[in-house]
Motif scaffolding. Structure first.
Motif: not given
Length: 303
Positions: A20, A126, A129, A135, A137, A141-142, A145
């Motif tokens: 990511l 962060d 994203a 997208h 998150l 995924q957080t 990342l």
């Protein structure tokens, strides 16, 4: 805050095209969060004093950001040379030290100081994203990342003792720094005044200004002109100040109205919607573009 699970103790994470961090760190939209990251760094008393003592900050407060980005992003995208790039970035700061106005000593490689600089870059990715991309998150995924950001930090060869162990701890520590560590200082006051000027500086004058080679003639023609620099100043202010936590704006005396917030959100929404129409070749910072081409043979248009 210390961590019992520092980056050096964790299994290595592959920061490659499937990560990511590669997806967002070298995206040209980092420009919309980079100014905020630079301002948050300057608000740290040691970082601010280091800029005064060891750079031409008052003559050109913007150029340092452009000079830093190739090494910072190279620590992610330089493949087998990424670790060496990180060490070079770290060692560049070895002689940045001195005395704070109150008499305390500072050093850029003091772990808490160095980590804060990295934390602003983690926060930059962060927020790109979360707010500048279409997208959404997931919680998983957080966390991913953030874990990849810890691998990014590990490549500087710094102690991991100050690195928060997970996403929740990271967010808590960033909030603590913002409330208890950041203080108005000559460097932050000057930068805030600089951002509030009627026109932005001629950023194309920097040899490290991040633009695609095919766009360089256009930026070289437009950015030096006063009408263009004056037109860009209001949205730049909104983007930089809008990315700050509200209590940081209050603490540093930065006015922010509901109208400002609506305009800032409108800018984010327009970038989210329009980014899909930007050609893939123009979407990536040079270090990221080189990494994508080296690893995959092309730069991605979408994910």
């Amino acid at each position: 805050m210390t961590s019992d699970n520092s980056p050096s103790d964790r299994p290595r994470i592959d920061l490659g095209p499937e990560s990511l961090l590669w997806r967002w760190a070298g995206d040209m939209r980092i420009a919309f969060e980079g100014g905020t990251a630079g301002l948050l760094q300057t608000m740290h008393p040691a970082v601010g004093q280091g800029l005064i003592d060891h750079s031409d900050f008052f003559d050109d407060p913007v150029d340092r950001v452009f000079r830093s980005l190739p090494g910072i992003l190279g620590t992610i995208y330089n493949g087998e040379h990424a670790d060496a790039t990180g060490v070079r970035v770290r060692d560049f700061h070895r002689n940045i030290k001195g005395e704070l106005p109150g008499g305390d000593r500072y050093h850029a490689l003091q772990p808490e100081t160095f980590w804060w600089a990295h934390a602003t870059f983690q926060r930059m990715v962060d927020r790109l994203a979360m707010y500048w991309d279409r997208h959404h998150l997931t919680d998983e995924q957080t966390e991913q990342l953030y874990a990849e950001g810890c691998e990014w930090y590990r490549r500087y060869g710094m102690t991991g003792s100050v690195v928060p162990p997970d996403r929740a701890a990271f967010e808590s520590e960033v909030e603590r720094y913002c409330r208890d560590v950041l203080v108005p200082n000559p460097a932050s006051s000057y930068l805030i005044e600089f951002i509030n000027r009627r026109s932005i500086p001629d950023m194309s004058a920097s040899p490290d200004y991040p633009t695609h080679p095919r766009l360089r003639p256009l930026t070289n023609a437009l950015l030096p002109t006063l009408p263009v620099r004056t037109a860009l100043a209001p949205p730049m202010r909104l983007v930089i100040f809008g990315g700050l936590p509200a209590f940081v704006r209050d603490r540093f005396g930065i006015p922010w109205s509901r109208r400002d917030d609506r305009r800032y959100r409108a800018i984010r929404a327009s970038i989210r919607s329009g980014w899909t129409y930007v050609p893939a070749s123009l979407k990536w910072y040079p270090a990221a573009r080189k990494g994508w081409v080296r690893e995959t043979g092309h730069v991605p248009a979408r994910f």
